[in-house]
Write an enzyme that holds these catalytic residues in place. Structure first.
Site, short mmCIF file in Angstrom:
data_model
loop_
_atom_site.label_atom_id
_atom_site.label_comp_id
_atom_site.label_asym_id
_atom_site.label_seq_id
_atom_site.Cartn_x
_atom_site.Cartn_y
_atom_site.Cartn_z
N CYS A 92 36.60 -35.09 -23.58
CA CYS A 92 35.75 -34.70 -22.44
C CYS A 92 36.51 -34.36 -21.16
O CYS A 92 36.46 -33.22 -20.70
CB CYS A 92 34.75 -35.81 -22.17
SG CYS A 92 33.79 -36.23 -23.61
N ARG A 136 29.97 -43.00 -23.14
CA ARG A 136 31.41 -43.05 -23.38
C ARG A 136 31.68 -43.46 -24.83
O ARG A 136 30.94 -44.27 -25.37
CB ARG A 136 32.10 -44.09 -22.49
CG ARG A 136 32.18 -43.73 -21.04
CD ARG A 136 32.45 -44.97 -20.21
NE ARG A 136 31.37 -45.93 -20.36
CZ ARG A 136 31.37 -47.17 -19.85
NH1 ARG A 136 32.44 -47.59 -19.18
NH2 ARG A 136 30.35 -47.99 -20.00
C1 UGA Z 1 33.77 -39.66 -20.55
C2 UGA Z 1 32.81 -40.18 -19.45
O1 UGA Z 1 33.22 -41.47 -18.99
C3 UGA Z 1 31.37 -40.25 -19.99
O2 UGA Z 1 30.50 -40.62 -18.94
C4 UGA Z 1 30.97 -38.86 -20.54
O3 UGA Z 1 29.69 -38.89 -21.11
C5 UGA Z 1 31.97 -38.44 -21.60
O4 UGA Z 1 33.31 -38.41 -21.04
C6 UGA Z 1 31.57 -37.07 -22.09
O5 UGA Z 1 31.59 -36.11 -21.29
O6 UGA Z 1 31.11 -36.94 -23.24
P1 UGA Z 1 35.00 -40.80 -22.66
O7 UGA Z 1 35.83 -39.56 -22.69
O8 UGA Z 1 34.36 -41.27 -23.92
O9 UGA Z 1 33.78 -40.63 -21.60
O10 UGA Z 1 35.90 -41.99 -22.16
P2 UGA Z 1 36.25 -42.72 -20.76
O11 UGA Z 1 36.00 -44.16 -20.91
O12 UGA Z 1 35.63 -42.04 -19.62
O13 UGA Z 1 37.84 -42.51 -20.71
C7 UGA Z 1 38.43 -41.21 -20.64
C8 UGA Z 1 39.93 -41.32 -20.46
O14 UGA Z 1 40.26 -41.82 -19.16
C9 UGA Z 1 40.63 -42.26 -21.45
O15 UGA Z 1 41.82 -41.65 -21.90
C10 UGA Z 1 40.92 -43.50 -20.64
O16 UGA Z 1 42.03 -44.21 -21.11
C11 UGA Z 1 41.20 -42.88 -19.28
N1 UGA Z 1 40.99 -43.80 -18.15
C12 UGA Z 1 39.76 -44.28 -17.85
C13 UGA Z 1 42.08 -44.14 -17.34
O17 UGA Z 1 43.23 -43.71 -17.58
N2 UGA Z 1 41.88 -44.98 -16.26
C14 UGA Z 1 40.65 -45.46 -15.96
O18 UGA Z 1 40.54 -46.21 -14.95
C15 UGA Z 1 39.56 -45.12 -16.78
#
Ligand code: UGA
Length: 438
Positions: free
Chosen positions: A267, A161
């Site tokens: 992603c 992430r």
């Molecule tokens: C995501 C995946 O979590 C990774 O495992 C994966 O490797 C990556 O995509 C990828 O395919 O390269 P990332 O996009 O860096 O990682 O970030 P996340 O922490 O997953 O968050 C994604 C989005 O979801 C953010 O906008 C975050 O604010 C949102 N989110 C996350 C929520 O709204 N609620 C949550 O409970 C968790």
């Protein structure tokens, strides 16, 4: 082991730095000359905690190098990771042009056995297509009288992430490898030997699907929480307590159940689109994922409606945005929910001021008419309300008493439920969270 990584974006660069730190000799390749020049001067193009220090250390040990030449990297490496971008086309398909070009160029420069590993998120069967592309290009070489070389193709999706990329790479929940031969499996086991975790070994297609399924499932969890937040608001329940109550069930788990203003980033939105398309093409209508995507869009609109409802007239109201990045600890603005929310409010005539600790320089390129401020207190001056769009840790340390005095109206819309129990109401703020039963 000598390793090449083609594509020095988020995944490629972090993987390169981390693989060198566990003992390999890594050559990172990128066709952007300017980027490679900066990387050679130890300038990291992205904000990622801990990356620069680790990168500099590995460069000093001469275990990490940068080049624009796939030829140079291919000749030297035994294992070549492809980590180039796979952007979405207008119809939602993943655009694999870069992957194909890289595969061709690797084939043109193979001088001995190579293991080519796809690390980019790609639709199922891309591994087979890479294999065919390389075979066809090698055939051309044999016909020109050049010697035969063997190769394998494998899939090794990445789950890191942004914001916690190094920790995620070094201490992953699992490493997934999709292979077709013992040789490929052994080589990848060797690559990851210093990383102690479970290894899932499968065929290439399954490995590709694991990545799509994991991201889509996480997006589904978020949309489920966001849908719950809508119900909670309507019936007077608290989505935070509901998530807590659900999360203790080991089969569900508390993570990724945070309701907010929707998921963003490079992603989830792209991968959900690509999985919907991939399913469609295979003859399956993945309606569940279509709803996941729709709920995500609706959540941003619902937040704008909440602001409109509580502020009444939006025209000429000054609204301060706390954070704009798609999530904390990154300067990444790709598909940040803040972009759509701010644009919608601007359309209604709102004047937007914003502060983000790291993403302002990227946000300025895509957000027009927004005044970016150097700190939170400057931004809040004269605002009719604040809206929290990214839950940066810095925002938990704000002196709200001081802020309140400089604002025109003490109203706050908390798009990430960061201030759920910090008593802003006691300080005299009108406070609105997400799904808190308001
Ligand atoms: C995501 C995946 O979590 C990774 O495992 C994966 O490797 C990556 O995509 C990828 O395919 O390269 P990332 O996009 O860096 O990682 O970030 P996340 O922490 O997953 O968050 C994604 C989005 O979801 C953010 O906008 C975050 O604010 C949102 N989110 C996350 C929520 O709204 N609620 C949550 O409970 C968790």
């Amino acid at each position: 082991m000598n390793i090449a990584i083609v594509g020095s974006g988020y995944v490629g660069l972090v993987s390169g730095v981390c693989l060198s730190s566990i003992g390999h000799h890594v050559m990172c390749v990128d066709n952007d000359r300017e980027k490679v020049k900066k990387l050679r001067q130890a300038q990291v193009p992205i904000y990622e905690p801990g990356l620069e220090e680790l990168m500099v250390g590995m460069m000093k040990k001469k275990r990490l190098m940068f080049t624009t030449s796939i030829k140079e990297a291919t000749k030297k490496a035994k294992v070549i990771f492809i980590a180039v971008g796979t952007p979405s086309k207008a119809n939602g398909d993943a655009d694999l042009t870069y992957v194909e070009n890289v595969a061709r160029e690797i084939a043109a420069n193979m001088n001995s056995y190579k293991l080519i590993v796809e690390k980019s998120t790609v639709p199922a069967a891309t591994g087979q297509r890479i294999k065919r592309t390389i075979q066809m290009n090698l055939l051309k070489k044999y016909q020109q009288g050049k010697g035969k070389v063997d190769f394998d193709v494998a899939s090794n999706p990445e789950f890191l992430r942004e914001g916690s990329a190094i920790e995620d790479f070094m201490k992953p929940d699992r490493v997934v490898i999709g292979v077709e031969s013992k040789m490929a499996e052994d080589l990848l086991r060797e690559v990851y030997k210093p990383i102690k975790t479970k290894m899932v070994v499968t065929n290439i297609n399954s490995a590709e699907i694991i990545k799509h399924a994991s991201n889509s499932f996480l997006a589904t969890k978020i949309s489920f929480a966001n849908a719950l937040s809508q119900i909670c608001d309507r019936v007077g329940a608290d989505v935070l307590k509901v998530a807590e109550g659900m999360g203790f069930d080991k089969r569900i788990g508390r993570s990724f159940l945070n309701a907010g203003i929707g998921y963003g980033g490079s992603c989830f939105p792209k991968d959900v689109d690509a999985f919907i398309r991939l399913s469609e093409k295979s003859g399956y209508d993945f309606t569940l994922l279509k709803d996941v995507r729709q709920i995500n869009e609706d959540q941003k609109k619902a937040f704008v409606r909440l602001i409109e409802d509580k502020l009444w007239i939006i025209k000429d109201k000054i609204i301060g945005a706390l954070g704009v990045a798609f999530k904390p600890d990154t300067d990444d603005m790709r598909n940040a929910p803040a972009t759509d929310i701010i644009q919608a409010l601007q359309c209604e005539g709102a004047k937007i001021r914003a502060y983000d600790p790291e993403a302002a320089h990227n946000a300025k390129k895509i957000m027009k008419g927004v005044t970016f401020c150097k700190d939170i207190y400057t931004m809040a001056k004269g605002c009719d309300s604040l809206m929290l769009l990214t839950e940066w840790d810095e925002f938990t340390k704000i002196d709200f008493k001081k802020i309140k005095q400089s604002m025109r109206q003490a109203v706050i819309f908390d798009g990430r439920n960061l201030y759920h129990n910090r008593g802003l109401e006691k300080l005299g703020f009108e406070y609105y969270g997400i799904g808190r039963g308001v």
